[in-house]
Write a protein that holds these residues in place. Structure first.
Motif, PDB file in Angstrom:
ATOM      1  N   GLY A 192       0.797  -1.222   0.000  1.00 42.26           N
ATOM      2  CA  GLY A 192       0.000   0.000   0.000  1.00 42.26           C
ATOM      3  C   GLY A 192       0.824   1.264   0.000  1.00 42.26           C
ATOM      4  N   LYS A 193       2.109   1.163   0.369  1.00 39.58           N
ATOM      5  CA  LYS A 193       2.982   2.333   0.420  1.00 39.58           C
ATOM      6  C   LYS A 193       3.814   2.511  -0.853  1.00 39.58           C
ATOM      7  N   ILE A 194       3.745   1.558  -1.773  1.00 41.80           N
ATOM      8  CA  ILE A 194       4.518   1.666  -3.011  1.00 41.80           C
ATOM      9  C   ILE A 194       3.843   2.650  -3.954  1.00 41.80           C
ATOM     10  N   ASP A 195       4.589   3.602  -4.431  1.00 47.20           N
ATOM     11  CA  ASP A 195       4.054   4.618  -5.338  1.00 47.20           C
ATOM     12  C   ASP A 195       3.700   3.977  -6.688  1.00 47.20           C
ATOM     13  N   PRO A 196       2.450   4.070  -7.136  1.00 44.59           N
ATOM     14  CA  PRO A 196       2.075   3.481  -8.437  1.00 44.59           C
ATOM     15  C   PRO A 196       2.845   4.066  -9.606  1.00 44.59           C
ATOM     16  N   GLU A 200       4.042   2.662 -13.465  1.00 47.22           N
ATOM     17  CA  GLU A 200       3.699   3.418 -14.672  1.00 47.22           C
ATOM     18  C   GLU A 200       4.952   3.772 -15.454  1.00 47.22           C
ATOM     19  N   ALA A 201       6.020   4.129 -14.745  1.00 48.48           N
ATOM     20  CA  ALA A 201       7.275   4.438 -15.437  1.00 48.48           C
ATOM     21  C   ALA A 201       7.822   3.210 -16.158  1.00 48.48           C
ATOM     22  N   ALA A 202       7.685   2.032 -15.521  1.00 52.55           N
ATOM     23  CA  ALA A 202       8.153   0.804 -16.172  1.00 52.55           C
ATOM     24  C   ALA A 202       7.342   0.509 -17.430  1.00 52.55           C
ATOM     25  N   TYR A 203       6.016   0.755 -17.381  1.00 51.09           N
ATOM     26  CA  TYR A 203       5.192   0.559 -18.580  1.00 51.09           C
ATOM     27  C   TYR A 203       5.611   1.509 -19.690  1.00 51.09           C
TER      28      TYR A 203
END
Length: 299
Positions: A192-196, A200-203
């Motif tokens: 829950g603390k990982i920034d989405p 998105e940057a990996a995609y």
């Protein structure tokens, strides 16, 4: 201009020397004192007592110190089988729990479904029931006249009851059911603390979902897996009720061996030596696990 040896480094920056706030330090010590006292009385004192007892030639009237009981525990095939089974059980339960808990933790941390709260209640609901009650529930399901055997017999698939209990895997099943909430909550709190935006940057960089999970999400959630694994491993190592009820004396673990030596045969030094071997072995496993995680995080 040189400064005298021992002068505060803050003076070089034109700042006044930092002074110790003794009032705040005293308040901090007072806040920590109850927990430290509880730790000393509830953990350190029993540990030191058991450690001393394990080196006594007899109890309660010792006459000399000896390593005889450690030699007995570490050289007897009976105790070696119990030690190996206990740590194997803890390792298998930890791995299975982590694999099963991760998708549930992902759903709780990332999903916007309106049913998420129901899933959360389902996860924590086992914690509201006693371990004894849950273990009895599994005996009802897995017993010779239990739910599974009755269902298979009613469908005509079996003629006699299957021996589903008194096995290593029946104990694993019961321990996984009891401990999986700890793993789910540990992993979900980190996910829950990982920034989405990382995913998105990996995609954007062309990574597919599988590669994004393996290279971004999973490494960032290792701390949750690690904390949950430590909790599950330690609780499984010391488990007594579930192995007794589901193993029915066929799956002996070290907690049962300690009980047998201290209560049944009243051999306190041997029981203390078994307890110390269990404690030290658990500490070595956790230290090795911590070193592995440190190397993994550096990579």
């Amino acid at each position: 201009m040189s400064t005298p040896a021992g002068a505060p480094t803050r003076a070089l920056d034109g700042l006044p020397p930092r002074r110790i706030d003794y009032g705040r330090l005293f308040s901090l010590l007072m806040l920590l004192a109850p927990a430290a006292l509880l730790l000393a009385v509830g953990l350190l004192w029993p540990f030191l007592t058991m450690l001393r007892m394990s080196f006594l030639d007899r109890y309660p009237d010792p006459s000399a110190l000896t390593l005889e009981y450690y030699t007995l525990v570490l050289g007897d095939p009976y105790f070696l089988r119990i030690i190996g089974r206990t740590f194997s059980l803890a390792l298998v339960v930890t791995v299975i729990t982590a694999v099963l808990a991760y998708p549930v933790a992902w759903f709780l941390a990332r999903s916007r479904s309106r049913y998420k709260h129901l899933v959360f209640l389902a996860v924590i609901s086992p914690l509201m029931v006693s371990i004894i009650v849950r273990s009895i529930g599994w005996t009802i399901v897995l017993g010779n006249e239990g739910l599974i055997n009755a269902l298979l017999h009613g469908l005509g698939l079996i003629d006699g009851p299957l021996q589903l209990m008194q096995s290593f895997w029946s104990v694993v099943l019961g321990m996984v059911h009891i401990l999986i909430p700890f793993m789910v909550l540990s992993i979900a709190s980190v996910l829950g603390k990982i920034d989405p935006s990382y995913a998105e940057a990996a995609y954007v960089m062309g990574a597919n979902p599988v590669r994004t999970f393996l290279k971004v999400t999973l490494p960032l959630s290792v701390q949750g897996i690690a904390s949950g694994s430590v909790i599950v491993f330690c609780l499984t190592i010391g488990a007594y009720v579930t192995p007794v009820m589901l193993g029915r004396g066929k799956v002996l673990v070290m907690a049962m061996g300690i009980f047998e030596q201290m209560v049944v045969t009243v051999d306190w030094p041997t029981g203390a030596a078994v307890a110390m071997v269990l404690t030290m072995g658990t500490m070595l496993v956790l230290i090795a696990y911590g070193l592995f995680l440190r190397r993994y995080s550096r990579r």
